[in-house]
Design an enzyme around this catalytic site. Structure first.
Site, PDB file in Angstrom:
ATOM      1  CB  SER A   1      -0.897   0.024   1.249  1.00 40.76           C
ATOM      2  OG  SER A   1      -1.556   1.266   1.390  1.00 40.76           O
TER       3      SER A   1
ATOM      4  CE1 TYR B   1      -4.933  -2.457   4.532  1.00 40.71           C
ATOM      5  CE2 TYR B   1      -3.697  -0.402   4.414  1.00 40.71           C
ATOM      6  CZ  TYR B   1      -4.373  -1.440   3.784  1.00 40.71           C
ATOM      7  OH  TYR B   1      -4.465  -1.453   2.405  1.00 40.71           O
TER       8      TYR B   1
END
Length: 259
Positions: A144, A158
């Site tokens: 990400s 995350y």
């Protein structure tokens, strides 16, 4: 140019929705045989039938945190289609209970780490022996943009998990570069997927803050990420490994974004 991965076998985790689903469709368009790993059995079976049945697509129920089930997923690809050429290790979660480190409890932390990071370790570990035997293969791990910069909205586990995915991808890319196996990390920006829609539904203000920082002024689409995955899977990226492949609408390059 069609047929960029003609005749190759790809394994895609999280293949029933979002980026995974778009990638499964794109891979089939480009001539690959695809094994989908997911937990949505109804959607998986329907998708496999829609895209051509067992000659083209096979669905396997898999808990990506289970070594036995992940091993079985890749073994199915080898046994069914004869090779494991591409692994798109994409399954992941971003639950609302993963927030500030001050509010995220240990159970929430561990759950996200298991699904987002440990699963990628297990998938790479399962795929690599097949690829090393073949002396060829492409592994694409979904990281990400938050792996390279701080998130505007706190999601501590995350962010940490995606940083781990990026670091692991670099190490594997370097380690196996001379053995014909490439390993790269896809780093999407905010993408219009069910995960993002769920965030909008539960916390519209939090979700909207993500858009403010994107220079292109919109979220990415799953199909745009699938095109990037196809590039990394194909020979068009043959001199790329251990790479941080950012597809983020410019978010990682912006200091401030004019409105």
């Amino acid at each position: 140019m069609a047929g960029r991965i003609e005749g190759r076998t790809a394994v895609v985790t999280g293949g029933c929705s979002g980026i995974g689903l778009a990638t499964v469709r794109r891979f089939v368009e480009e001539g690959a045989r695809v094994v989908i790993g997911d937990i949505d059995d109804a959607a998986g079976a329907a998708l496999a039938a829609e895209l051509g049945g067992p000659d083209v697509v096979t669905y396997v129920h898999v808990d990506v945190t289970s070594k036995d089930e992940v091993d079985a997923l890749f073994r199915t690809a080898k046994d069914t289609y004869g090779s494991v050429d591409i692994a798109f290790n994409n399954a992941g979660i971003s639950p609302p209970e993963d927030d500030s480190i001050l509010d995220t409890d240990l159970d929430a932390w561990r759950k996200v780490q298991e699904v987002n990071l440990t699963s990628v370790y297990l998938c790479c570990k399962a795929a690599l022996p097949y690829m090393l035997e073949q002396k060829r293969g492409s592994i694409i791990n979904t990281a990400s943009f938050v792996a390279v910069m701080g998130a505007a909205t706190s999601q501590i586990s995350y962010s940490a998990s995606k940083g781990g995915v990026l670091s692991m991808s670099r190490e594997l890319g370097v380690q196996f570069a001379r053995e014909g196996v490439r390993v790269n990390a896809l780093c999407p920006g905010p993408v219009n997927t069910p995960l993002l829609k769920e965030l909008f539904a539960s916390d519209a203000e939090r979700a909207a803050r993500r858009l403010v920082h994107v220079p292109m002024g919109r979220f990415g689409e799953p199909e745009e990420m699938a095109n990037a995955v196809l590039f990394l899977a194909s020979d068009e990226s043959s001199f790329m490994t251990a790479n941080t492949f950012l597809v983020d609408g410019g978010i990682s390059g912006a200091y401030v974004t004019p409105v």
